[in-house]
Motif scaffolding. Structure first.
Motif, PDB file in Angstrom:
ATOM      1  N   ASN A   1     -10.426 -18.355  64.465  1.00  0.00           N
ATOM      2  CA  ASN A   1     -11.710 -18.335  65.160  1.00  0.00           C
ATOM      3  C   ASN A   1     -11.640 -17.495  66.419  1.00  0.00           C
ATOM      4  OD1 ASN A   1     -13.013 -19.913  63.368  1.00  0.00           O
ATOM      5  ND2 ASN A   1     -12.789 -21.818  64.522  1.00  0.00           N
TER       6      ASN A   1
ATOM      7  N   LEU B   1     -11.563 -13.885  65.648  1.00  0.00           N
ATOM      8  CA  LEU B   1     -12.872 -13.430  65.165  1.00  0.00           C
ATOM      9  C   LEU B   1     -13.858 -13.328  66.316  1.00  0.00           C
ATOM     10  CD1 LEU B   1     -14.300 -12.724  62.558  1.00  0.00           C
ATOM     11  CD2 LEU B   1     -15.006 -15.100  62.362  1.00  0.00           C
ATOM     12  N   VAL B   2     -13.875 -14.357  67.169  1.00  0.00           N
ATOM     13  CA  VAL B   2     -14.810 -14.344  68.293  1.00  0.00           C
ATOM     14  C   VAL B   2     -14.522 -13.150  69.188  1.00  0.00           C
ATOM     15  CG1 VAL B   2     -15.502 -15.541  70.393  1.00  0.00           C
ATOM     16  CG2 VAL B   2     -15.231 -16.813  68.262  1.00  0.00           C
TER      17      VAL B   2
ATOM     18  N   LEU C   1     -15.948 -10.139  67.568  1.00  0.00           N
ATOM     19  CA  LEU C   1     -17.409 -10.097  67.556  1.00  0.00           C
ATOM     20  C   LEU C   1     -17.951  -9.830  68.952  1.00  0.00           C
ATOM     21  CD1 LEU C   1     -18.140 -13.013  65.083  1.00  0.00           C
ATOM     22  CD2 LEU C   1     -18.355 -10.574  64.680  1.00  0.00           C
ATOM     23  N   VAL C   2     -17.337 -10.475  69.963  1.00  0.00           N
ATOM     24  CA  VAL C   2     -17.798 -10.226  71.332  1.00  0.00           C
ATOM     25  C   VAL C   2     -17.576  -8.762  71.681  1.00  0.00           C
ATOM     26  CG1 VAL C   2     -17.324 -10.708  73.758  1.00  0.00           C
ATOM     27  CG2 VAL C   2     -17.502 -12.584  72.127  1.00  0.00           C
TER      28      VAL C   2
ATOM     29  N   CYS D   1     -20.255  -6.757  70.307  1.00  0.00           N
ATOM     30  CA  CYS D   1     -21.476  -6.893  71.106  1.00  0.00           C
ATOM     31  C   CYS D   1     -21.441  -5.960  72.304  1.00  0.00           C
ATOM     32  CB  CYS D   1     -21.622  -8.316  71.608  1.00  0.00           C
ATOM     33  SG  CYS D   1     -22.249  -9.401  70.363  1.00  0.00           S
TER      34      CYS D   1
ATOM     35  N   MET E   1     -21.994  -2.548  71.184  1.00  0.00           N
ATOM     36  CA  MET E   1     -23.386  -2.251  70.846  1.00  0.00           C
ATOM     37  C   MET E   1     -24.238  -2.158  72.098  1.00  0.00           C
ATOM     38  SD  MET E   1     -23.622  -1.562  67.750  1.00  0.00           S
ATOM     39  CE  MET E   1     -25.389  -1.388  67.552  1.00  0.00           C
ATOM     40  N   PHE E   2     -23.901  -2.969  73.116  1.00  0.00           N
ATOM     41  CA  PHE E   2     -24.626  -2.879  74.387  1.00  0.00           C
ATOM     42  C   PHE E   2     -24.429  -1.477  74.960  1.00  0.00           C
ATOM     43  CE2 PHE E   2     -24.990  -3.689  79.032  1.00  0.00           C
ATOM     44  CZ  PHE E   2     -26.285  -4.169  79.032  1.00  0.00           C
TER      45      PHE E   2
END
Lengths: 381, 187, 67, 533
Positions: free
Chosen positions: B7, B10-11, B14-15, B18, B21-22
């Motif tokens: 987890n 993965l987190v 993913l963060v 983000c 992408m920001f």
């Protein structure tokens, strides 16, 4: 008002859709319009509509047939099939082919719309909060076009007339059978100039210029509206085109230019306070009341009040300056190009003498017209 | 625990996406400019500076319309000296815009150019111009702003007329804020 | 039959996902032996190819229309 | 923090029931509690946004200005859109995911329970901030939910700053929710639940969560740029400083178009769970459904400019976005065909969830057709920014997303509450909603084609009749949602006992646990049922 209500109730809710064709004033479809392009658009719209209807009939037909026949209550047994690649490929390819069929006429129409061949007449269209300005580029003529529906009709104090909200004080007059190029831009926020009968809708963007073309086939009056949310009075900036024969257009141009001179000349005569107040009220309601409200009380936090304000009761020069030149960084526009000298004088006089602002002094149109033309004034001297 | 480690990894990923992408959101700004330059989207003019003139292509004629637009209550008198110019691709043309500040105060303005049709923008080459430059005019002052331009010979055949507009923006408030803060700093 | 999809099979799978149809057998193969990263990369690549294909289509349509 | 830890530990040990009192809800890390919070919150927002919609429709009942000023009208359209998108539809989907995803994949809870708590509790603050703008000087944001610059920057009311921060908070909440769902689906599946056995609701949510992670930060970026333009003198979108207002639209729709799919993909998932249950037949073309969803998600990044056909894009650009948009219709169509094929030769019954699902298929498809018409650029010049667009996206979102959420709520209510629903009331709610929604939105196609622009508080006389019809429909639809509220409350309070497998044809792990689902499910990994092995 009463008439409309009766029609609605008379037609009934469910029947409304079917009664549509029976009533001439009901419009339930796109207008075919009055240009070659608009007719192509209309045909394309109808083609795609009928294709969609056909697909819908097939899909929903199968669905309702299954719903009816394969109900548990009719004793239907579930058949456990859940895959068939061949069928799936087929029902994917068929829509793909239909889409190709749609894309061909769509592309053709789009290319036709972008035909940028030489235009005979260039009209610059500038969107303002909340009016349009039209500038006949090679004809030394420009004017603003404001909503002319009286406020009483909007606030339901008077009966609404036929062209409620779709009428303006000055029409955009255009010749028929002439390739016209519109050059669109904006003074403040993004507007969108849309006349359905021409199938022209183009955004007017501040700082940028956009083009659109049309050739109108038939003389007549065609109405449209701003199509992009542009603030408070977005719903109150209609477009009215008056298409006339080429000869009439030339005549109109000459008349309009003569008119403009007459207005300039009118500034030179002496106006009485009453006259100014009378015209001032009209101008105020047309040009100022949207923000400052007819009562002059403004909207706290957004638009300042004029009633008892420092500017409207203070020094006249500052008042004239803000009306003529606007205030940077606020919604207060410069009205020097939007109104004539006499209108400016009238509205300033009105603001200084209405709603209990009682300075009793008149601002003369001549005084304003001197301020309006400093450069030409110098050149003449 | 294995799952918790999974987890966490993965987190983290993913963060990180983000944040990426920001950043990408902001990267869209320069990307968009590049995109505009390549496709001529939006009629932004990017070609400025000296250019080698190789002699005009007399077989073609191009009508250039010059437009002056005022923005938001900009009270200046502002307009082209010539509204319409006939030119040939490859021909150097000189013209000017004039501006007058009719108000009783000092004002600073900025002119932003735009070309229509947008795809013509990349073929309009401006040798010198006043775009993006701040222009200060005192009360009642006038100025002539010269414009020297060439239309590229590679202009697509179907474009026979194009429009160059300048929109005049009043930037006096911004400038005065900047100036006053500079003054404060120098004090 | 090997469990691991070949490059060609991966391409076909991604292609069929763009198309929106996939058979159960291929799907089992994809999910048994396939590695997600391969599919994601192929997917992005195919998306780029898709963009190029549409651009070419537009060019072709424009040249036909003579614009 | 201490309390949080204790609760977490209590949860991890898994032998305790829920805590008592308000603390249970404030500090809960239980996926069912959080799911419940999300769902109630979204229902509250649905009614709030709905009241705003009714205010809009009341003003539009007749031509002329009767009830509200144009400025307030614009605030209503803006807040209605924002609240419905970010407050009603998205949290409802997250709530359903919270409740159902762990139960569908045999997980004891979400992967990141504490983050789950935060991602919910941010939302009430975000919306309190957003709604409080209504009472500020200058009013609430009034520039539409698409907040195009410069209307939302240079010309915005001062409250726009609060709006920006509210959007940031909602974005953070959505991103945390998405991360949680991805981690849960990827890491916590019970052994044997391979990706290809994943229920379709989990699949569509997984793909949606990736979309969220890809585009919510872009939205955060665009509002940050607005903030900088407004307060720090940059010129991203300000033409005066060399910026470009159209850039705003490009960046916004780069977020906005995938956002549209974020609001519809989980709905596809719900419908794909419900139709097989009540057709008593496995979903037709499961594999295609999964692949087509992935394809829609990828293509959704390539079509954004079809929202801006009229801003003056060169011909080649218009053609590109027109073709790409038309192609996206193919995988969407495949889904509809698959649902119909699932019904075909099934053994159907028509309980309330199925009715909503069937209405979804029909009405969403109608929305799809108008979408296809809108994709045709030359005709879009006539449709753009008219009521035709309003009709289109409401068909996709109300009988689309909202009906799917209601179908899902009715479908899983027995599992949540342990009681069966009062079918008579459910059917009443369905028929009132179905009729109301069509009376509201179908006439909008006509007024749009006839030339009525959207977002106007007053209109010309020829649009009067259909507007009146639409307003009546809106009130029917709005009031019938009180039946829904009544249904839910009644179902929570009592009713016929629900069996573990509440619906005859229902398949999946969630139907293996008793109804109501115990506070802690699957403390030990379950065995997959026969049908899923």
């Amino acid at each position: 008002m009463v008439r409309i209500t009766t029609i609605t109730i008379g037609s009934g809710l469910g029947l409304a859709l079917f009664a549509a064709s029976a009533q001439a004033e009901w419009t339930v479809n796109l207008t075919p319009g009055v240009t070659d392009v608009s007719r192509s658009v209309f045909d394309l719209h109808m083609t795609i509509f009928w294709i969609c209807v056909a697909i819908a009939l097939v899909v929903f037909g199968v669905m309702f047939w299954s719903i009816f026949h394969h109900r548990k209550s009719r004793g239907a047994e579930a058949h456990n099939f859940h895959e068939n690649t061949v069928v799936e490929v087929i029902w994917t390819i068929i829509p793909l082919l239909i889409l190709v069929g749609m894309a061909v006429p769509a592309t053709a129409t789009l290319v036709k719309m972008y035909d940028s061949s030489e235009a005979e007449l260039d009209v610059q269209i500038t969107g303002f909060q909340w009016k349009w300005r039209y500038d006949y580029l090679d004809h030394n003529l420009d004017f603003f076009s404001n909503l002319s529906t009286p406020r009483e009709q909007i606030s339901n104090e008077a009966d609404k007339q036929e062209h409620y909200l779709l009428e303006v004080d000055r029409h955009l007059v255009l010749p028929v059978d002439t390739k016209i190029r519109f050059l669109l831009t904006s003074n403040d926020v993004i507007h969108s100039w849309w006349v359905p009968a021409l199938a022209v809708k183009k955004d007017a963007i501040p700082g940028f210029i956009n083009e659109a073309w049309t050739v109108i086939d038939e003389p007549g009056i065609y109405r449209g509206q701003c199509a992009e949310l542009c603030g408070q009075d977005h719903g109150f900036m209609p477009i009215v085109i008056e298409a006339v024969s080429r000869d009439d257009f030339q005549q109109w141009l000459a008349d309009a230019r003569a008119d403009k001179q007459r207005v300039t000349a009118a500034a030179e005569r002496t106006w009485t306070l009453d006259e100014l107040m009378q015209q001032g009220e009209q101008v105020y309601l047309r040009a100022c009341a949207a923000c400052h409200l007819p009562t002059g009380e403004g909207v706290p936090g957004a638009f300042p009040a004029l009633k008892g304000s420092a500017i409207a009761t203070g020094e006249v020069a500052a008042h004239i300056d803000i009306v003529l030149n606007g205030k940077s960084g606020t919604a207060m526009q410069a009205f020097r190009d939007q109104l004539s000298a006499s209108e400016l004088a009238a509205v300033i006089t009105y603001e200084r003498n209405a709603w209990g602002n009682s300075l009793g002094e008149a601002v003369s149109p001549a005084q304003i017209s001197r301020l309006l033309e400093p450069t030409t004034g110098e050149a003449e001297q | 625990m294995n799952v918790q480690a999974d987890n966490r990894r993965l987190v983290r990923r993913l963060v990180f996406s983000c944040v990426l992408m920001f950043g990408f959101g902001f990267a869209l700004v320069p990307l968009y400019d590049v995109f505009c330059e390549v496709t001529g989207l939006n009629g932004k003019i990017t070609n400025t500076g000296p250019v080698a003139v190789e002699g005009p292509d007399l077989s073609r004629q191009v009508r250039v319309r010059l437009l002056a637009v005022h923005n938001e209550g900009m009270p200046w008198e502002f307009g082209p000296v010539d509204g319409l110019i006939e030119t040939h691709p490859g021909e150097m043309k000189q013209t000017a815009f004039h501006a007058t500040n009719p108000t009783g105060r000092r004002m600073v303005a900025q002119a932003i150019p735009s070309v229509a049709p947008a795809e013509a923008a990349e073929y309009l080459h401006k040798v010198n111009c006043f775009c993006f430059e701040q222009q200060t005019l005192l009360a009642g002052e006038s100025v002539q702003m010269p414009l020297l331009f060439v239309i590229d010979k590679k202009l697509p055949e179907h474009i026979r007329s194009l429009t160059l507009s300048y929109t005049l923006f009043d930037i006096s408030p911004e400038v005065s804020v900047a100036e006053s803060s500079e003054k404060e700093q120098s004090l | 039959m090997s469990d691991k999809p070949t490059l060609w099979q991966t391409l076909l799978s991604v292609l069929s996902s763009f198309f929106g149809v996939q058979s159960e057998r291929n799907r089992e193969r994809d999910f048994h032996g396939g590695h997600p990263v391969h599919y994601i990369l192929t997917g992005l690549l195919m998306a780029a190819l898709f963009v190029i294909a549409v651009i070419l289509l537009v060019r072709w349509a424009l040249s036909l229309a003579g614009a | 923090m201490n309390t949080l830890d204790t609760t977490l530990h209590a949860g991890e040990h898994g032998h305790h029931g829920p805590a008592k009192g308000i603390g249970r809800w404030l500090f809960t890390t239980n996926h069912k509690d959080i799911g419940t919070l999300y769902l109630w919150f979204s229902l509250l927002m649905f009614f709030t946004g709905g009241c705003m919609a009714l205010m809009i429709r009341a003003e539009l009942f007749q031509p002329g200005l009767q009830l509200v000023e144009p400025g307030f009208f614009n605030q209503m359209t803006t807040m209605h859109g924002l609240i419905m998108v970010f407050g009603a539809v998205m949290p409802a989907f997250v709530g359903l995911a919270n409740w159902m995803v762990p139960m569908m994949i045999g997980a004891p809870d979400m992967a990141l329970p504490r983050m789950n708590n935060w991602s919910f509790w941010i939302l009430p603050f975000a919306f309190a901030m957003m709604i409080s703008t209504l009472f500020m000087d200058g009013g609430a944001p009034n520039f539409g939910w698409t907040f195009y610059a410069p209307l939302s920057t240079t010309y915005a009311p001062p409250s726009v700053t609060y709006f920006i921060f509210a959007i940031h908070m909602m974005g953070i909440s959505s991103i945390m929710g998405a991360i949680n769902i991805i981690a849960t689906i990827l890491n916590l599946r019970v052994p044997g639940m391979t990706m290809m056995k994943l229920p379709l609701f989990c699949w569509t949510w997984l793909i949606t969560a990736f979309l969220l992670i890809a585009v919510m930060p872009v939205l955060a970026g665009v509002v940050t740029m607005m903030l900088m333009d407004i307060h720090f003198g940059t010129s991203f979108f300000n033409a005066a400083g060399g910026g470009d207002p159209v850039l705003f639209q490009h960046v916004f729709w780069f977020f906005g178009h995938p956002e549209v799919y974020i609001m519809i993909l989980p709905a596809f998932g719900i419908i794909s769970q419900i139709i097989p249950t009540f057709a008593r037949k496995r979903l037709f073309g499961y594999a295609s459904m999964v692949y087509a969803t992935a394809s829609i998600a990828i293509l959704s990044f390539l079509v954004w400019a079809h929202h801006m056909f009229t801003v003056g894009i060169p011909l080649a650009g218009e053609l590109f976005f027109m073709f790409a948009t038309m192609l996206i219709a193919v995988p969407t169509g495949v889904k509809v065909f698959n649902w119909v094929a699932t019904m075909f030769r099934g053994s159907m019954t028509f309980e309330t969830p199925m009715l909503f699902a069937l209405a979804f298929v029909v009405l969403f498809t109608i929305g799809g057709f108008s979408g296809l018409m809108l994709a045709i650029a030359p005709v879009d010049f006539q449709y753009h920014d008219t009521y035709f667009v309003v009709a289109h996206f409401h068909y996709v979102l109300v009988p689309g997303a909202v009906f799917a959420i209601m179908a899902g709520a009715y479908y899983w209510l027995p599992k949540w509450t342990g009681h069966m629903l009062d079918e008579r009331m459910g059917k009443l709610h369905f028929w009132l909603s179905f009729i109301g929604v069509n009376i509201t939105f179908f006439p909008m196609h006509f007024i749009g084609l006839a030339g009525m622009p959207r977002r106007i508080p007053d209109y010309a006389l020829q649009f009067a009749d259909f507007n009146m019809v639409a307003s009546i429909g809106a009130f029917i639809f709005g009031l019938s949602q009180l039946v829904f509220l009544w249904n839910v409350i009644a179902c929570v309070r009592g009713g016929e006992k629900a069996a573990a497998r509440s619906w005859e044809g229902a398949e999946g792990l969630e139907w293996e646990v008793p109804s109501p689902a115990p506070y802690h499910t699957f403390a030990t990994p379950p065995k997959l049922p026969e049908s899923q092995r």
